[in-house]
Design a protein around this motif. Structure first.
Motif, PDB file in Angstrom:
ATOM      1  N   ALA A 141      18.030  -3.324 -26.274  1.00 51.62           N
ATOM      2  CA  ALA A 141      18.180  -2.100 -25.377  1.00 51.62           C
ATOM      3  C   ALA A 141      18.319  -2.463 -24.084  1.00 51.62           C
ATOM      4  CB  ALA A 141      16.561  -1.267 -25.380  1.00 51.62           C
ATOM      5  N   SER A 142      17.587  -3.729 -23.702  1.00 53.91           N
ATOM      6  CA  SER A 142      17.760  -4.038 -22.252  1.00 53.91           C
ATOM      7  C   SER A 142      19.319  -4.641 -21.819  1.00 53.91           C
ATOM      8  CB  SER A 142      16.747  -5.016 -21.629  1.00 53.91           C
ATOM      9  OG  SER A 142      16.595  -6.031 -22.818  1.00 53.91           O
ATOM     10  N   LEU A 143      19.695  -5.401 -23.074  1.00 55.80           N
ATOM     11  CA  LEU A 143      21.213  -5.806 -23.062  1.00 55.80           C
ATOM     12  C   LEU A 143      22.109  -4.699 -22.914  1.00 55.80           C
ATOM     13  CD1 LEU A 143      23.374  -8.108 -23.204  1.00 55.80           C
ATOM     14  CD2 LEU A 143      23.137  -7.857 -25.449  1.00 55.80           C
ATOM     15  N   ARG A 144      21.777  -3.571 -23.560  1.00 58.10           N
ATOM     16  CA  ARG A 144      22.735  -2.428 -23.556  1.00 58.10           C
ATOM     17  C   ARG A 144      22.901  -1.865 -22.295  1.00 58.10           C
ATOM     18  NH1 ARG A 144      21.919   3.049 -27.123  1.00 58.10           N
ATOM     19  NH2 ARG A 144      23.666   4.228 -25.942  1.00 58.10           N
ATOM     20  N   ALA A 145      21.651  -1.658 -21.774  1.00 61.24           N
ATOM     21  CA  ALA A 145      21.628  -1.021 -20.291  1.00 61.24           C
ATOM     22  C   ALA A 145      22.200  -2.018 -19.421  1.00 61.24           C
ATOM     23  CB  ALA A 145      20.158  -0.910 -19.823  1.00 61.24           C
ATOM     24  N   ALA A 153      37.584  -6.265 -25.180  1.00 64.81           N
ATOM     25  CA  ALA A 153      37.261  -7.825 -25.388  1.00 64.81           C
ATOM     26  C   ALA A 153      36.515  -8.167 -24.481  1.00 64.81           C
ATOM     27  CB  ALA A 153      38.660  -8.668 -25.248  1.00 64.81           C
ATOM     28  N   VAL A 154      36.321  -7.892 -23.214  1.00 61.35           N
ATOM     29  CA  VAL A 154      35.269  -8.154 -22.306  1.00 61.35           C
ATOM     30  C   VAL A 154      33.803  -7.884 -22.541  1.00 61.35           C
ATOM     31  CG1 VAL A 154      34.453  -7.525 -19.958  1.00 61.35           C
ATOM     32  CG2 VAL A 154      37.054  -8.036 -20.146  1.00 61.35           C
ATOM     33  N   VAL A 155      33.643  -6.534 -23.141  1.00 63.29           N
ATOM     34  CA  VAL A 155      32.418  -6.093 -23.802  1.00 63.29           C
ATOM     35  C   VAL A 155      31.947  -7.044 -24.810  1.00 63.29           C
ATOM     36  CG1 VAL A 155      30.931  -4.274 -24.679  1.00 63.29           C
ATOM     37  CG2 VAL A 155      32.474  -3.850 -22.661  1.00 63.29           C
ATOM     38  N   SER A 156      33.007  -7.139 -26.001  1.00 59.60           N
ATOM     39  CA  SER A 156      32.581  -8.184 -26.939  1.00 59.60           C
ATOM     40  C   SER A 156      32.069  -9.506 -26.232  1.00 59.60           C
ATOM     41  CB  SER A 156      33.797  -8.102 -27.732  1.00 59.60           C
ATOM     42  OG  SER A 156      34.056  -6.964 -28.399  1.00 59.60           O
ATOM     43  N   ASN A 157      32.852  -9.964 -25.388  1.00 61.91           N
ATOM     44  CA  ASN A 157      32.310 -11.470 -24.936  1.00 61.91           C
ATOM     45  C   ASN A 157      31.020 -11.168 -24.434  1.00 61.91           C
ATOM     46  OD1 ASN A 157      32.918 -14.206 -24.479  1.00 61.91           O
ATOM     47  ND2 ASN A 157      32.487 -13.553 -22.402  1.00 61.91           N
ATOM     48  N   TRP A 158      30.722 -10.434 -23.448  1.00 59.84           N
ATOM     49  CA  TRP A 158      29.236  -9.871 -23.005  1.00 59.84           C
ATOM     50  C   TRP A 158      28.295 -10.062 -24.081  1.00 59.84           C
ATOM     51  CZ3 TRP A 158      30.756  -5.626 -19.218  1.00 59.84           C
ATOM     52  CH2 TRP A 158      31.545  -6.008 -17.959  1.00 59.84           C
ATOM     53  N   ILE A 159      28.632  -9.226 -25.200  1.00 63.02           N
ATOM     54  CA  ILE A 159      27.432  -9.128 -26.179  1.00 63.02           C
ATOM     55  C   ILE A 159      27.432 -10.457 -26.926  1.00 63.02           C
ATOM     56  CG2 ILE A 159      27.080  -7.953 -28.402  1.00 63.02           C
ATOM     57  CD1 ILE A 159      28.617  -5.622 -27.248  1.00 63.02           C
ATOM     58  N   GLY A 168      20.504 -10.387 -33.587  1.00 62.46           N
ATOM     59  CA  GLY A 168      21.030 -10.565 -34.943  1.00 62.46           C
ATOM     60  C   GLY A 168      22.572 -10.056 -34.698  1.00 62.46           C
ATOM     61  N   GLN A 169      23.280 -10.078 -35.676  1.00 64.62           N
ATOM     62  CA  GLN A 169      24.498  -9.880 -35.706  1.00 64.62           C
ATOM     63  C   GLN A 169      24.738  -8.140 -35.934  1.00 64.62           C
ATOM     64  OE1 GLN A 169      27.511 -11.634 -35.345  1.00 64.62           O
ATOM     65  NE2 GLN A 169      26.447 -12.961 -35.083  1.00 64.62           N
ATOM     66  N   THR A 170      23.557  -7.835 -36.432  1.00 61.52           N
ATOM     67  CA  THR A 170      23.530  -6.124 -36.765  1.00 61.52           C
ATOM     68  C   THR A 170      23.275  -5.514 -35.454  1.00 61.52           C
ATOM     69  OG1 THR A 170      22.928  -6.305 -39.141  1.00 61.52           O
ATOM     70  CG2 THR A 170      22.493  -4.283 -37.868  1.00 61.52           C
ATOM     71  N   ASP A 171      22.387  -5.956 -34.718  1.00 61.31           N
ATOM     72  CA  ASP A 171      21.961  -5.393 -33.360  1.00 61.31           C
ATOM     73  C   ASP A 171      23.121  -5.539 -32.520  1.00 61.31           C
ATOM     74  OD1 ASP A 171      19.471  -4.560 -33.658  1.00 61.31           O
ATOM     75  OD2 ASP A 171      18.415  -6.427 -33.206  1.00 61.31           O
ATOM     76  N   ARG A 209      25.654  -3.103 -33.102  1.00 66.39           N
ATOM     77  CA  ARG A 209      25.149  -1.538 -32.770  1.00 66.39           C
ATOM     78  C   ARG A 209      25.483  -1.273 -31.449  1.00 66.39           C
ATOM     79  NH1 ARG A 209      19.539  -2.244 -36.230  1.00 66.39           N
ATOM     80  NH2 ARG A 209      20.155  -1.200 -38.139  1.00 66.39           N
ATOM     81  N   ILE A 210      24.943  -2.505 -30.411  1.00 61.47           N
ATOM     82  CA  ILE A 210      25.253  -2.351 -29.250  1.00 61.47           C
ATOM     83  C   ILE A 210      26.868  -2.222 -28.813  1.00 61.47           C
ATOM     84  CG2 ILE A 210      25.317  -3.545 -26.984  1.00 61.47           C
ATOM     85  CD1 ILE A 210      22.800  -5.565 -28.075  1.00 61.47           C
ATOM     86  N   LEU A 211      27.572  -2.800 -29.550  1.00 65.34           N
ATOM     87  CA  LEU A 211      29.140  -2.509 -29.369  1.00 65.34           C
ATOM     88  C   LEU A 211      29.457  -1.227 -29.907  1.00 65.34           C
ATOM     89  CD1 LEU A 211      31.829  -3.747 -28.702  1.00 65.34           C
ATOM     90  CD2 LEU A 211      31.835  -4.537 -30.983  1.00 65.34           C
ATOM     91  N   ALA A 212      28.845  -0.591 -30.897  1.00 62.84           N
ATOM     92  CA  ALA A 212      28.913   0.599 -31.124  1.00 62.84           C
ATOM     93  C   ALA A 212      28.653   1.805 -30.086  1.00 62.84           C
ATOM     94  CB  ALA A 212      28.665   0.925 -32.557  1.00 62.84           C
TER      95      ALA A 212
END
Length: 245
Positions: free
Chosen positions: A60-64, A175-181, A191-194, A197-200
């Motif tokens: 949650a905090s990474l997404r924010a 691509a930028v967001v994917s690298n941040w995640i 984990g990969q699922t979380d 979920r953030i990317l989605a």
């Protein structure tokens, strides 16, 4: 009885996509894939310090944090620079392209972020030139002068290859967001699922930021992510580090 005839499909069209469109999509997917060797895996854009400082502790905090970076920080600003560089390169306006390149380099908030984006920009141009022949690209690169940061590199190379601006913008921000995640997943860890979920969850924000950047001018540039900027400044003083920024 109604009779119909089947017209032959043009040789350059496959399933509604011309050969040129297919080539453009192929290159865009290649250039902005995590496998394209620009060294993106080496950088966290300050996320490593944010995790150590306790600003990022879970999904949650990474997404924010990433939402702010994307909409109000480097994500939006880089999108504006990509768009402006693409338009200048398309118009073959080398004077404007040089001005954009210099402004973009000066806009980077810290030494480590400068290292990150300039190294990726140089690698992107060098590898694209080595692998694909493109008339006029060398002249556009020379017009940039000194340091060419990553979004400017993507913009001018895409324009030289006649890849439309809108898909280049969306692919770049993805691509930028994917690298941040990816960096956050290794640091929190997640984990990969979380991670997916953030990317989605960030999909609408990526689309909205791309639309804003496409409509923006250089006068609209601005960042309000002070904590993220401080993170990129403080990263170099961390005792142990996995990433270069």
């Amino acid at each position: 009885m109604l009779m119909t005839t089947s017209e032959p499909v043009p040789a350059d069209v496959q399933d509604g996509m011309t050969a040129d469109e297919g080539a453009a999509l192929y290159r865009l997917m290649t250039w902005l894939s995590p496998a394209f060797p620009v060294g993106a895996f080496s950088y966290s854009s300050g996320i490593e310090w944010a995790v150590e400082a306790g600003d990022i502790t879970d999904a949650a905090s990474l997404r924010a944090w990433l939402t702010a970076m994307l909409a109000d920080g480097s994500g939006f600003c880089d999108g504006v620079f990509l768009a402006q560089a693409h338009r200048a390169a398309t118009a073959n306006d080398r004077a404007v392209l040089r001005e954009i390149t210099e402004l973009a380099a000066a806009f980077v908030p810290s030494r480590e972020r400068q290292l990150e984006t300039s190294t990726q920009g140089r690698a992107f141009i060098d590898i694209a030139r080595a692998a694909w022949t493109c008339d006029g690209l060398d002249e556009l690169v020379s017009a940039c002068g000194g340091v060419t940061i990553y979004p400017v590199a993507v913009g001018l190379v895409s324009a030289a290859h006649k890849i439309p601006l809108a898909p280049a913008m969306h692919a770049f921000l993805h691509a930028v967001v994917s690298n941040w995640i990816s960096a956050g997943a290794r640091l929190v860890p997640l984990g990969q699922t979380d991670s997916q979920r953030i990317l989605a969850a960030l999909e609408p924000m990526v689309a909205a930021t791309a639309s804003r950047a496409l409509q923006a001018s250089l006068d609209d540039l601005g960042s309000a992510t002070f904590r993220a900027d401080l993170a990129s400044l403080r990263h170099e003083t961390q005792y142990t580090r996995l990433f270069r920024s």
